[in-house]
Design an enzyme around this catalytic site. Structure first.
Site, PDB file in Angstrom:
ATOM      1  N   LYS A 172       0.955  -1.343   0.014  1.00  0.00           N
ATOM      2  CA  LYS A 172      -0.002   0.009  -0.102  1.00  0.00           C
ATOM      3  C   LYS A 172       0.854   1.147   0.220  1.00  0.00           C
ATOM      4  O   LYS A 172       1.476   1.811   0.938  1.00  0.00           O
ATOM      5  CB  LYS A 172      -0.743  -0.051   1.319  1.00  0.00           C
ATOM      6  CG  LYS A 172      -2.019   0.830   1.125  1.00  0.00           C
ATOM      7  CD  LYS A 172      -1.728   2.213   0.848  1.00  0.00           C
ATOM      8  CE  LYS A 172      -1.862   3.399   1.843  1.00  0.00           C
ATOM      9  NZ  LYS A 172      -1.899   4.634   1.225  1.00  0.00           N
ATOM     10  N   GLY A 225       6.310   6.258   7.987  1.00  0.00           N
ATOM     11  CA  GLY A 225       5.604   7.391   7.818  1.00  0.00           C
ATOM     12  C   GLY A 225       5.444   8.234   9.258  1.00  0.00           C
ATOM     13  O   GLY A 225       6.596   8.138   9.793  1.00  0.00           O
ATOM     14  N   SER A 226       4.366   8.848   9.418  1.00  0.00           N
ATOM     15  CA  SER A 226       4.397   9.745  10.702  1.00  0.00           C
ATOM     16  C   SER A 226       4.168   9.193  11.966  1.00  0.00           C
ATOM     17  O   SER A 226       3.737   8.000  11.916  1.00  0.00           O
ATOM     18  CB  SER A 226       3.290  10.865  10.487  1.00  0.00           C
ATOM     19  OG  SER A 226       2.165  10.144  10.427  1.00  0.00           O
ATOM     20  N   GLY A 230       1.824   5.979  12.745  1.00  0.00           N
ATOM     21  CA  GLY A 230       2.468   4.800  13.242  1.00  0.00           C
ATOM     22  C   GLY A 230       2.005   4.133  14.625  1.00  0.00           C
ATOM     23  O   GLY A 230       1.864   3.038  14.820  1.00  0.00           O
ATOM     24  N   GLU A 247       9.126   2.859  11.017  1.00  0.00           N
ATOM     25  CA  GLU A 247       9.958   3.891  11.103  1.00  0.00           C
ATOM     26  C   GLU A 247       9.301   5.104  10.861  1.00  0.00           C
ATOM     27  O   GLU A 247       8.656   5.415   9.827  1.00  0.00           O
ATOM     28  CB  GLU A 247      10.977   3.800   9.922  1.00  0.00           C
ATOM     29  CG  GLU A 247      11.904   2.510   9.886  1.00  0.00           C
ATOM     30  CD  GLU A 247      12.919   2.481  11.220  1.00  0.00           C
ATOM     31  OE1 GLU A 247      13.044   3.907  11.736  1.00  0.00           O
ATOM     32  OE2 GLU A 247      13.429   1.705  11.788  1.00  0.00           O
ATOM     33  N   CYS A 281      13.239  12.263   6.628  1.00  0.00           N
ATOM     34  CA  CYS A 281      13.020  11.835   7.968  1.00  0.00           C
ATOM     35  C   CYS A 281      14.264  12.127   8.844  1.00  0.00           C
ATOM     36  O   CYS A 281      14.289  12.336   9.804  1.00  0.00           O
ATOM     37  CB  CYS A 281      12.539  10.487   8.290  1.00  0.00           C
ATOM     38  SG  CYS A 281      13.877   9.174   7.233  1.00  0.00           S
ATOM     39  N   GLN A 328       1.371  19.999   2.831  1.00  0.00           N
ATOM     40  CA  GLN A 328       2.568  20.133   3.368  1.00  0.00           C
ATOM     41  C   GLN A 328       3.406  21.636   3.175  1.00  0.00           C
ATOM     42  O   GLN A 328       3.907  22.201   4.392  1.00  0.00           O
ATOM     43  CB  GLN A 328       3.595  19.074   2.588  1.00  0.00           C
ATOM     44  CG  GLN A 328       5.027  19.203   3.232  1.00  0.00           C
ATOM     45  CD  GLN A 328       5.161  18.580   4.740  1.00  0.00           C
ATOM     46  OE1 GLN A 328       4.403  17.707   4.898  1.00  0.00           O
ATOM     47  NE2 GLN A 328       5.550  19.457   5.542  1.00  0.00           N
ATOM     48  N   GLU A 380       8.187  17.586  14.320  1.00  0.00           N
ATOM     49  CA  GLU A 380       8.646  17.679  13.173  1.00  0.00           C
ATOM     50  C   GLU A 380       8.155  18.425  11.967  1.00  0.00           C
ATOM     51  O   GLU A 380       6.674  18.282  12.021  1.00  0.00           O
ATOM     52  CB  GLU A 380       8.489  16.061  12.541  1.00  0.00           C
ATOM     53  CG  GLU A 380       9.344  15.972  11.315  1.00  0.00           C
ATOM     54  CD  GLU A 380       8.997  14.484  10.715  1.00  0.00           C
ATOM     55  OE1 GLU A 380       7.648  14.023  10.604  1.00  0.00           O
ATOM     56  OE2 GLU A 380       9.850  13.658  10.489  1.00  0.00           O
TER      57      GLU A 380
HETATM   58  P1  NAP Z   1       1.930   9.270   6.781  1.00  0.00           P
HETATM   59  O1  NAP Z   1       1.065  10.480   6.768  1.00  0.00           O
HETATM   60  O2  NAP Z   1       2.242   8.778   8.115  1.00  0.00           O
HETATM   61  O3  NAP Z   1       1.613   8.131   5.845  1.00  0.00           O
HETATM   62  C1  NAP Z   1       2.729   6.917   5.743  1.00  0.00           C
HETATM   63  C2  NAP Z   1       1.583   6.116   5.223  1.00  0.00           C
HETATM   64  O4  NAP Z   1       0.525   5.438   5.798  1.00  0.00           O
HETATM   65  C3  NAP Z   1       0.766   6.316   3.808  1.00  0.00           C
HETATM   66  O5  NAP Z   1       0.667   5.531   2.665  1.00  0.00           O
HETATM   67  C4  NAP Z   1      -0.569   6.650   4.249  1.00  0.00           C
HETATM   68  O6  NAP Z   1      -1.382   6.746   3.353  1.00  0.00           O
HETATM   69  C5  NAP Z   1      -0.602   5.462   5.311  1.00  0.00           C
HETATM   70  N1  NAP Z   1      -1.678   5.727   6.119  1.00  0.00           N
HETATM   71  C6  NAP Z   1      -2.332   7.062   6.548  1.00  0.00           C
HETATM   72  N2  NAP Z   1      -3.387   6.765   7.536  1.00  0.00           N
HETATM   73  C7  NAP Z   1      -3.346   5.288   7.652  1.00  0.00           C
HETATM   74  C8  NAP Z   1      -3.824   4.446   8.529  1.00  0.00           C
HETATM   75  N3  NAP Z   1      -4.835   4.885   9.337  1.00  0.00           N
HETATM   76  N4  NAP Z   1      -3.553   3.021   8.582  1.00  0.00           N
HETATM   77  C9  NAP Z   1      -2.601   2.553   7.717  1.00  0.00           C
HETATM   78  N5  NAP Z   1      -2.025   3.487   6.774  1.00  0.00           N
HETATM   79  C10 NAP Z   1      -2.322   4.771   6.731  1.00  0.00           C
HETATM   80  O7  NAP Z   1       3.301   9.862   6.421  1.00  0.00           O
HETATM   81  P2  NAP Z   1       3.735  10.538   4.853  1.00  0.00           P
HETATM   82  O8  NAP Z   1       3.025  12.027   5.221  1.00  0.00           O
HETATM   83  O9  NAP Z   1       3.508   9.775   4.031  1.00  0.00           O
HETATM   84  O10 NAP Z   1       5.423  10.743   5.260  1.00  0.00           O
HETATM   85  C11 NAP Z   1       6.091  11.684   5.997  1.00  0.00           C
HETATM   86  C12 NAP Z   1       6.421  10.998   7.345  1.00  0.00           C
HETATM   87  O11 NAP Z   1       7.050   9.962   7.105  1.00  0.00           O
HETATM   88  C13 NAP Z   1       7.231  12.016   8.250  1.00  0.00           C
HETATM   89  O12 NAP Z   1       6.727  11.816   9.581  1.00  0.00           O
HETATM   90  C14 NAP Z   1       8.561  11.222   7.875  1.00  0.00           C
HETATM   91  O13 NAP Z   1       9.610  11.666   8.945  1.00  0.00           O
HETATM   92  C15 NAP Z   1       8.401   9.768   8.077  1.00  0.00           C
HETATM   93  N6  NAP Z   1       9.366   8.910   7.143  1.00  0.00           N
HETATM   94  C16 NAP Z   1      10.285   8.257   8.175  1.00  0.00           C
HETATM   95  C17 NAP Z   1      11.265   7.712   7.506  1.00  0.00           C
HETATM   96  C18 NAP Z   1      12.118   6.564   8.423  1.00  0.00           C
HETATM   97  O14 NAP Z   1      12.512   5.937   7.760  1.00  0.00           O
HETATM   98  N7  NAP Z   1      12.056   6.816   9.674  1.00  0.00           N
HETATM   99  C19 NAP Z   1      11.639   7.680   6.296  1.00  0.00           C
HETATM  100  C20 NAP Z   1      10.790   8.416   5.230  1.00  0.00           C
HETATM  101  C21 NAP Z   1       9.722   9.431   6.069  1.00  0.00           C
HETATM  102  P3  NAP Z   1      -1.973   7.951   2.414  1.00  0.00           P
HETATM  103  O15 NAP Z   1      -1.185   9.130   3.024  1.00  0.00           O
HETATM  104  O16 NAP Z   1      -1.434   7.655   1.034  1.00  0.00           O
HETATM  105  O17 NAP Z   1      -3.286   8.136   2.718  1.00  0.00           O
END
Ligand code: NAP
Ligand code: MG
Length: 478
Positions: A172, A225-226, A230, A247, A281, A328, A380
Site C-alpha cells: 500500500k 511514515g508519521s 505509526g 520507522e 525523516c 505540506q 517535525e
Molecule cells: P503518513 O501520513 O504517516 O503516511 C504514511 C503511510 O501510511 C501512507 O501510505 C498513508 O497513506 C498511510 N496511512 C495513513 N493513515 C493510515 C491508517 N490509518 N492506517 C494505515 N495506513 C495509513 O506519512 P507521510 O506523510 O506519507 O510521510 C511523512 C512522514 O514519514 C514523516 O513523519 C517522515 O519523518 C516519515 N518518514 C520516516 C522515514 C524513516 O525511515 N524513519 C522515512 C521517510 C519518511 P496515504 O497518505 O496515502 O493516505
C-alpha cells in the site's frame, strides 16, 4: 488517459475509484490516473497472498535470487526513466530521482544475494541423542505501507527483503506517489513470482491502509511514515498480536562545535536541512551551535542559502524542488509563523516563490535565536526549514541534542577526535554522523531510529532478516 490498475492475485484490476497524480513543480501536469482500492480489494489481495505464500516459502534460494536479481537489473537499466518519473511526481531534483532509482536497484540486488544466505544454527542438545536446529521461516503475508518522500527506495527496502526471505506481500504505497509504485509493481509482475506472491493495492490510508493493518491474515506490517499514523498501526497490530516494524519521524540535531571546519559544517547543514526540500525523516532540522562559532556559522549559512537554486524539479541546475503538496506547504508556512510568534528570528528565506510554472516553491528558511523548548524545535516540520540553537559548549550541545522525544539520526561537526568519539557514543540516535550530513545513508547497512522514531527491529542490510523471518527451534531424535 490510460488507467493504471492495481495488481491482485496476478491480475490487473480496477479499484473503487480513480485518482490523478499531479506534478508539484507544475500543477497543470498530470502524470496519470491510478486505481484506488478499498477494504474489499485488500481482502482479495490478502487472500491471494495467503494462497501464494506456501509456494513462495518453499521456493529455492536460487529461484528467489533469480527473481530479485531480475527486478534489480531492470530498475538499474531504467533508472533514468524511472528517476525522472519519480522527480516529476514527488518534486525532488531529477538527479536525485535517478539516484534513488539506482539505489532501489542496488537494494533488490543486495537482497537477491541475501536470499542465498538464509542460515540457521545447528547445536547439540543437552539431552543425549537429540539434535537441535534453529531455523528461519517467513512470516507468511506481510503488509508494506510507505510514505511519499522516497517513492522507490522505501518500497524497495521493504519489498525486497520481504520476498527474499520468502514472504508474500500486499503493498500500500502513499497516494501522493502512485506512479513510482505502479512502475515498480509492473517490473515485479514480470519477474517470475507465482501469482499472488506480490500485490499492489493503491488507495487511501484510512481505507486501504487501515484494512491491511487490521486483516487477521497479515502476519507482519512494515510501516514508514508519521508518528501519528505509526501509533495507530502499532495499536492495531498489537491487538491481534501481529509483528510490526515502524520507522517514523525525526527532529534530528546537527551539532557544530567551535573547532569545526566551517566549510564542512555549512555544507553538512545545507545538504542535511534543505536538500530534497527538507522532506527527509533524517533532515537536520535543529542546528545546535556553540557560541565561539555561532555568528560566523549563521553568516556563512545565509550566504550559502542565497545561492541555492529553487525551481522545477526537472529543470537542469535545480538544487531544491517544490514542496510535495499544498497541505505540506501550508504546514511549513504555519511553522514559520509559529516560530516567529515564539520569539525566533528569521535570518533568511521562508518566501513562497513564483516560477514559470505554478508549483509549491518555497525558499529554504533559517530561524535563529531559537530555544530547544519552542514548538519548532519539538515537532517535525518536514520542510526546508531549519533552526539554530546557540549553546555554550560541547556538553550543553550534547544535552540539547538529546533533549527530544525522537532519535532517528544525529550529527556532529568537529575536528577533534575526542569530541567525535564523545558524540558518537553519547548521541541518542539510531544513525550518527561525524562531519557528514545527518541525511544520506548506505543501502547495505542497518537503518532506523531510537526513542519515538522507531519501533521494532532495524531495516536494511543483514538486520532486515529479524523482521521478515520468525525463528523455529526444532528438536530431532534421529
Ligand atoms: P503518513 O501520513 O504517516 O503516511 C504514511 C503511510 O501510511 C501512507 O501510505 C498513508 O497513506 C498511510 N496511512 C495513513 N493513515 C493510515 C491508517 N490509518 N492506517 C494505515 N495506513 C495509513 O506519512 P507521510 O506523510 O506519507 O510521510 C511523512 C512522514 O514519514 C514523516 O513523519 C517522515 O519523518 C516519515 N518518514 C520516516 C522515514 C524513516 O525511515 N524513519 C522515512 C521517510 C519518511 P496515504 O497518505 O496515502 O493516505
Ligand atoms: Mg501524509
Amino acid at each position: 488517459m490510460e488507467l493504471h490498475r492495481n495488481y491482485v492475485g496476478g491480475e490487473w484490476v480496477e479499484g473503487a475509484s480513480v485518482a490523478g497524480d499531479v506534478n508539484p513543480s507544475d500543477l497543470s501536469d498530470v502524470i496519470g490516473e491510478y486505481a484506488m482500492g478499498d477494504a474489499e480489494q485488500v481482502d482479495a489481495a490478502v487472500e491471494a497472498a495467503a494462497a501464494a505464500a506456501p509456494a513462495w516459502a518453499a521456493a529455492t534460494p536460487a529461484e528467489r535470487f533469480t527473481a530479485l536479481e531480475k527486478i534489480g537489473l531492470e530498475l538499474a537499466a531504467r533508472a533514468e526513466e524511472l528517476g525522472t518519473q519519480l522527480s516529476r511526481e514527488e518534486g525532488k531534483p531529477r538527479a536525485e530521482g535517478i539516484a534513488e532509482a539506482q539505489r532501489a536497484a542496488w537494494i533488490f540486488r543486495y537482497f537477491a544475494g541475501e536470499a542465498l544466505r538464509i542460515a540457521g544454527e545447528h547445536i547439540r542438545s543437552v539431552r543425549p541423542g537429540v539434535d537441535v536446529d534453529v531455523l528461519r521461516e517467513p512470516l507468511g503475508v506481510v503488509g508494506v505501507i510507505t510514505p511519499w518522500n522516497f517513492p522507490l527506495a522505501i518500497p524497495a527496502w521493504k519489498i525486497a527483503p520481504a520476498l527474499a526471505y520468502g514472504n508474500a506481500v500486499v503493498f500500500k504505497p502513499a497516494q501522493l506517489v502512485p506512479a513510482s509504485a505502479w512502475s515498480l509493481t509492473e517490473i515485479i509482475s514480470r519477474a517470475g513470482l507465482p501469482p499472488g506472491t506480490f500485490n499492489l493495492v493503491n488507495g487511501s490510508g484510512s481505507r486501504v491502509g487501515d484494512a491491511l493493518v487490521r486483516h487477521p491474515n497479515v502476519r507482519g506490517v512494515t510501516f514508514t511514515g508519521s508518528q501519528a499514523v505509526g501509533r495507530e498501526v502499532a495499536l492495531a497490530c498489537a491487538g491481534r498480536f501481529a509483528k510490526v516494524q515502524l520507522e517514523m519521524g525525526g527532529k534530528n540535531p546537527l551539532v557544530v562545535l567551535d573547532d569545526a571546519d566551517l566549510d564542512v559544517a555549512v555544507d553538512c547543514a545545507i545538504q542535511g536541512a534543505f536538500f530534497q526540500t527538507g522532506q527527509r525523516c533524517t533532515a537536520s532540522s535543529r542546528l545546535i551551535v556553540t557560541a565561539g562559532i555561532h555568528d560566523r556559522f549563521v553568516e556563512a549559512m545565509v550566504e550559502a542559502m542565497k545561492r541555492l537554486r529553487v525551481g522545477h524539479a526537472l529543470e537542469e541546475g535545480t538544487q531544491i524542488g517544490p514542496v510535495v503538496d499544498e497541505g505540506q506547504l501550508k504546514q511549513d508556512l504555519d511553522y514559520l509563523q509559529i516560530g516567529l510568534a515564539e520569539g525566533a528570528e528569521l535570518a533568511f528565506g521562508g518566501e513562497r516563490l513564483e516560477r514559470e510554472t505554478e508549483g509549491y516553491f518555497l525558499q529554504p528558511a533559517l530561524l535563529v535565536e531559537t530555544r530547544n523548548d519552542m514548538r519548532v524545535n519539538r515537532e517535525e516540520i518536514f520542510g526546508p526549514i531549519a533552526t539554530v540553537i546557540r549553546v555554550a559548549d560541547a556538553e550543553e550541545a550534547l544535552a540539547v541534542a538529546n533533549d527530544t522525544e525522537y532519535g532517528l539520526s544525529a550529527g556532529v561537526c568537529t575536528t577533534s577526535l575526542k569530541h567525535a568519539a564523545r558524540f558518537r557514543d553519547g548521541l541518542q540516535a539510531g544513525v550518527v554522523t561525524v562531519n557528514l550530513p545527518t541525511a544520506g545513508v548506505d543501502f547495505h547497512v542497518p537503518f532506523g531510529g531510537t526513542k519515538g522514531s522507531s519501533m521494532g527491529s532495524r531495516e536494511q542490510g543483514r538486520y532486515a532478516i529479524e523482521f521478515f523471518t520468525q525463528v523455529k527451534t526444532a528438536y530431532t531424535r534421529p
